[in-house]
Write a protein that holds these residues in place. Sequence first.
Motif, PDB file in Angstrom:
ATOM      1  N   UNK A  39      36.752  36.807  25.650  1.00 47.92           N
ATOM      2  CA  UNK A  39      36.367  36.383  27.032  1.00 47.92           C
ATOM      3  C   UNK A  39      37.725  36.721  27.836  1.00 47.92           C
ATOM      4  N   UNK A  40      37.591  36.556  29.015  1.00 50.89           N
ATOM      5  CA  UNK A  40      38.469  36.701  30.055  1.00 50.89           C
ATOM      6  C   UNK A  40      39.570  35.890  29.683  1.00 50.89           C
ATOM      7  N   UNK A  41      40.982  36.474  29.817  1.00 53.34           N
ATOM      8  CA  UNK A  41      42.036  35.462  29.811  1.00 53.34           C
ATOM      9  C   UNK A  41      42.025  34.244  30.703  1.00 53.34           C
ATOM     10  N   UNK A  42      42.848  33.353  30.313  1.00 53.89           N
ATOM     11  CA  UNK A  42      42.898  32.144  30.936  1.00 53.89           C
ATOM     12  C   UNK A  42      43.481  32.352  32.380  1.00 53.89           C
ATOM     13  N   UNK A  43      42.962  31.950  33.590  1.00 55.51           N
ATOM     14  CA  UNK A  43      43.622  32.358  34.778  1.00 55.51           C
ATOM     15  C   UNK A  43      44.655  31.593  35.075  1.00 55.51           C
ATOM     16  N   UNK A  44      44.755  30.403  34.635  1.00 59.17           N
ATOM     17  CA  UNK A  44      45.814  29.382  34.910  1.00 59.17           C
ATOM     18  C   UNK A  44      47.206  29.685  34.045  1.00 59.17           C
ATOM     19  N   UNK A  45      46.876  30.615  32.840  1.00 59.55           N
ATOM     20  CA  UNK A  45      47.904  31.031  32.168  1.00 59.55           C
ATOM     21  C   UNK A  45      47.942  32.452  31.727  1.00 59.55           C
ATOM     22  N   UNK A  46      48.109  33.192  32.798  1.00 59.13           N
ATOM     23  CA  UNK A  46      47.734  34.709  32.495  1.00 59.13           C
ATOM     24  C   UNK A  46      48.693  35.293  31.603  1.00 59.13           C
TER      25      UNK A  46
END
Length: 318
Positions: free
Chosen positions: A270-277
């Motif tokens: 899945x996409x990376x965590x936007x809060x912890x790129x």
Amino acid sequence: MTALKVRDLSKTFPIGGGLLGRARAGVRAVRPMSFEVQTGETLGIVGESGCGKSTLARMLVGLLEPTTGRIEIEDRPLDNADPAAFGKLIQYVFQDPVSSLNPRKTIKQIMEAPLKRLYGLDAEERMGRIREIFASVNLREEFLDRYPHEFSGGQAQRIGIARALAAAPRIIILDEPVSALDVSVQAQVLNLLAGLREEFNLTYLFISHDLAVVEAVSDRIMVLYFGSVVEIGPAEEVFKTPRHPYTKLLADSAPVVGRALSAPEQKDSELPDPLNPPTGCAFAGRCPRATERCLTAEPELKPLGEHQLAACHHPLEG
């Protein structure tokens, strides 16, 4: 002639306001990106959900204020432009045709709004312009006294396109314009859009998750991942010989009639965590070609071959 120039455009959404109302963090929905679109061209924009496609589109039409960057339409900067300036130059066609139309207003009232506010036309001039537009999108004049809920999805999308044309824009953003329609109706709407582009010398930015549709209607394709441009180039070349591993993943993931469905990567990808790129390349965690360099250094978008650009430390062979 260049219709649209975007320079270092980005959008960060603040989150988690504290006691003083100050944001404690921010989500970078669109990372600084630059690109150009030529007059009469269709630029397809693809990428999975959450990659920043719709946020980019809303900045381009003035619905969202960019955090950084500059937008120019026909060399006219829109940094601090008023809504009327945006409306006369660029318009938006939404994904859900029925919900994008005001249910409390007749189609005539909906069509008249941009003609009144942007151009100040009187009643006779407005009706003349509406008749011309309705003829162009193959709608009957008797529809004007009806309400949006009285129409099928295909008819409602034609009305949405007509509303956008009423402002006489140079550029139209098409945000998943056929995804909510039946396949047979999709073909009709796509053919209509192709004809309108020629008739009015329009420039399109066509956003979609359907790669077959994007490839069929686009001159060039721009691939987004985690808010960044990872590849851009001619439509045929991008999908025939992708240079970025993510573009190849998209192409391999697309359903094809007669081919069994398969997962080209792990199910938990899945996409990376936007809060912890992540540092380095955002796609590295899903990329089979990733090396230590990919985990520490963010790749730049650079030319690969004559027409394609890709942001990858280890691009695929052309």
